[in-house]
Motif scaffolding. Structure first.
Motif, PDB file in Angstrom:
ATOM      1  N   ALA A 191       0.829  -1.203   0.000  1.00 41.79           N
ATOM      2  CA  ALA A 191       0.000   0.000   0.000  1.00 41.79           C
ATOM      3  C   ALA A 191       0.864   1.254   0.000  1.00 41.79           C
ATOM      4  O   ALA A 191       0.554   2.242  -0.683  1.00 41.79           O
ATOM      5  CB  ALA A 191      -0.933  -0.014   1.204  1.00 41.79           C
ATOM      6  N   GLY A 192       1.949   1.257   0.759  1.00 42.75           N
ATOM      7  CA  GLY A 192       2.806   2.431   0.811  1.00 42.75           C
ATOM      8  C   GLY A 192       3.550   2.681  -0.480  1.00 42.75           C
ATOM      9  O   GLY A 192       3.667   3.816  -0.949  1.00 42.75           O
ATOM     10  N   VAL A 193       4.056   1.626  -1.093  1.00 42.22           N
ATOM     11  CA  VAL A 193       4.775   1.782  -2.354  1.00 42.22           C
ATOM     12  C   VAL A 193       3.823   2.209  -3.458  1.00 42.22           C
ATOM     13  O   VAL A 193       4.170   2.981  -4.351  1.00 42.22           O
ATOM     14  CB  VAL A 193       5.503   0.471  -2.712  1.00 42.22           C
ATOM     15  CG1 VAL A 193       6.038   0.526  -4.135  1.00 42.22           C
ATOM     16  CG2 VAL A 193       6.644   0.230  -1.743  1.00 42.22           C
ATOM     17  N   GLY A 194       2.572   1.723  -3.406  1.00 44.33           N
ATOM     18  CA  GLY A 194       1.598   2.144  -4.406  1.00 44.33           C
ATOM     19  C   GLY A 194       1.315   3.629  -4.337  1.00 44.33           C
ATOM     20  O   GLY A 194       1.035   4.278  -5.353  1.00 44.33           O
ATOM     21  N   ALA A 195       1.390   4.203  -3.125  1.00 42.32           N
ATOM     22  CA  ALA A 195       1.154   5.632  -2.973  1.00 42.32           C
ATOM     23  C   ALA A 195       2.374   6.466  -3.342  1.00 42.32           C
ATOM     24  O   ALA A 195       2.241   7.551  -3.901  1.00 42.32           O
ATOM     25  CB  ALA A 195       0.740   5.938  -1.529  1.00 42.32           C
ATOM     26  N   SER A 196       3.560   5.978  -3.050  1.00 42.07           N
ATOM     27  CA  SER A 196       4.783   6.734  -3.337  1.00 42.07           C
ATOM     28  C   SER A 196       5.939   5.753  -3.409  1.00 42.07           C
ATOM     29  O   SER A 196       6.476   5.343  -2.383  1.00 42.07           O
ATOM     30  CB  SER A 196       5.025   7.782  -2.243  1.00 42.07           C
ATOM     31  OG  SER A 196       6.244   8.448  -2.454  1.00 42.07           O
ATOM     32  N   ALA A 197       6.312   5.385  -4.627  1.00 44.85           N
ATOM     33  CA  ALA A 197       7.315   4.336  -4.831  1.00 44.85           C
ATOM     34  C   ALA A 197       8.710   4.945  -4.903  1.00 44.85           C
ATOM     35  O   ALA A 197       9.241   5.225  -5.976  1.00 44.85           O
ATOM     36  CB  ALA A 197       7.010   3.548  -6.102  1.00 44.85           C
ATOM     37  N   THR A 198       9.355   5.206  -3.765  1.00 42.87           N
ATOM     38  CA  THR A 198      10.725   5.668  -3.712  1.00 42.87           C
ATOM     39  C   THR A 198      11.518   4.752  -2.801  1.00 42.87           C
ATOM     40  O   THR A 198      10.955   4.048  -1.950  1.00 42.87           O
ATOM     41  CB  THR A 198      10.813   7.111  -3.179  1.00 42.87           C
ATOM     42  OG1 THR A 198      10.395   7.132  -1.812  1.00 42.87           O
ATOM     43  CG2 THR A 198       9.938   8.053  -3.989  1.00 42.87           C
ATOM     44  N   GLY A 199      12.842   4.780  -2.967  1.00 41.70           N
ATOM     45  CA  GLY A 199      13.680   3.956  -2.117  1.00 41.70           C
ATOM     46  C   GLY A 199      13.555   4.322  -0.655  1.00 41.70           C
ATOM     47  O   GLY A 199      13.573   3.457   0.227  1.00 41.70           O
TER      48      GLY A 199
END
Length: 408
Positions: A191-199
């Motif tokens: 869910a977090g990566v879907g919202a903002s996919a940064t390292g």
């Protein structure tokens, strides 16, 4: 003339319950008991017959037997098979029939394990509970399919994790906690990566999950033994997640991109810090220290990602070497801390996790950074020397810690 009545006859002690047979115990524990019994004989506390009778009550065994391994693997196959059947869409059956069939299987596994828990061996009951938790995941996905909800939705993992944890605490199943923590971590990161996919977001999400899990493991201490056992998978999963967060932060190609974490990662971090604060306030001793160490490791991982140095693995300059060195020192320190926690808690899994993580990190860092300077056979010689030296230092530290604990 008064007569005194004779004292009442003493009630004879009930005979000891017959022993079902030698009890299997881990070989190291039996070796310790054998040495202790020999010491008791030398001190005159036991004679030879009594010592032999004590040792005859136990037999060497292994915690993870082949039968238990087969039971766990079989339960996993059952759960994965149910999920696969749901994913295959089973066009021959209607959505209602598919959903009913999966629910029936889940209820049979769940209720059957609990109804027969008093008669079945403990490992069989534990594996039945594991299969029921996996089957609940099939129920969730089949319900979503029947309601025309897309399968690639992270919230489905969230529902599965919540149901798994509810079942885990209802029946006191550590294996169900493992499934709940694993699926819940997948939901959080997805869910977090879907919202903002940064390292930076990935590192923060893994770290937040790890700090929260370590804090929850500490909060389980101080209660009943069964509740404390449910804290063990939380603690071990948290250690793994924090190690993974620092592992990713130390890689050369993991960058902060926007230099600012997303809202999802910030919210997860705030919840994790709140849990760590509660654990520090309510725990004592090591339970108070572990969440603080985990939070410190995540802070270092965040700093490594924000430090824009060494991002080009093909051209390692002085800043890149400093970045790699800081990452190595931080990771070695965290691995040693996890190994020390394993020694203090007499947990071979934590110690093994720290060892495997350290070997994997050293190998990856060697090929990511040092391979640009040292090539071929020399790289393997250097890597082997580093691994041997690190292993020797770790063993020495564990031995010194063990001696310190024995002297206290």
């Amino acid at each position: 003339m008064t007569t005194t009545s004779p004292p009442p006859a003493a009630t004879p002690a009930p005979p000891p319950a017959p022993h079902a047979g030698p009890r299997p115990v881990p070989a190291p524990r039996l070796e310790w008991l054998t040495a202790e019994v020999a010491d008791w004989r030398r001190r005159g506390l036991l004679d030879e017959a009594q010592a032999a009778a004590v040792l005859a009550l136990y037999t060497p065994g292994r915690r993870a037997s082949l039968a238990r391994l087969l039971l766990v693997v079989g339960a996993c196959f059952v759960g994965v098979g149910l999920l696969w059947l749901v994913a295959a869409n089973l066009a021959a059956l209607s959505p209602t029939a598919r959903f009913a069939g999966v629910v029936v299987v889940w209820l049979v596994l769940l209720l059957g394990s609990e109804a027969r828990s008093a008669r079945l061996p403990g490992p069989v009951v534990a594996v039945g509970r594991l299969a029921a938790v996996l089957a609940f995941g099939a129920v969730v996905f089949q319900a979503a399919q029947s309601l025309q909800v897309p399968a690639w939705e992270p919230r489905l993992l969230g529902v599965w994790a919540a149901g798994a944890l509810l079942q885990a605490y209802a029946v006191r199943s550590a294996l169900a906690v493992v499934v709940g923590v694993a699926v819940g971590t997948g939901w959080l990161v997805w869910a977090g990566v879907g919202a903002s996919a940064t390292g930076l977001d990935v590192v923060l999400l893994l770290g937040a999950a790890g700090v929260g899990a370590v804090a929850l493991g500490a909060l389980h201490e101080g209660g009943s033994d069964r509740l404390a056992r449910l804290g063990v998978p939380w603690r071990e999963a948290g250690a793994l997640l924090v190690l993974a967060a620092l592992f990713g932060a130390a890689l050369p190609f993991v960058e902060a991109d926007a230099q600012r974490p997303g809202a999802w990662a910030l919210a997860a971090g705030a919840v994790a810090l709140a849990l760590a604060a509660v654990a520090a306030a309510r725990s004592v001793g090591q339970g108070r220290l572990e969440p603080a160490v985990a939070a410190l490791a995540v802070a270092v991982a965040t700093a490594l990602v924000l430090w824009e140095a060494g991002n080009d693995a093909t051209d390692v300059d002085l800043a890149g070497w400093l970045h790699a060195g800081a990452g190595v020192l931080a990771y070695v320190g965290l691995a040693v801390a996890v190994a020390a926690a394993g020694t203090l808690r007499d947990s071979g899994r934590l110690t093994g996790l720290a060892t495997v993580a350290l070997v994997a990190f050293t190998t990856v860092q060697a090929f990511a950074v040092f391979a640009r300077v040292v090539e071929g056979a020399w790289l393997f010689l250097l890597l082997g020397a580093v691994l041997v030296g690190t292993g020797w230092l770790t063993v020495r530290a564990q031995q010194r810690l063990a001696r310190t604990l024995e002297e206290q």
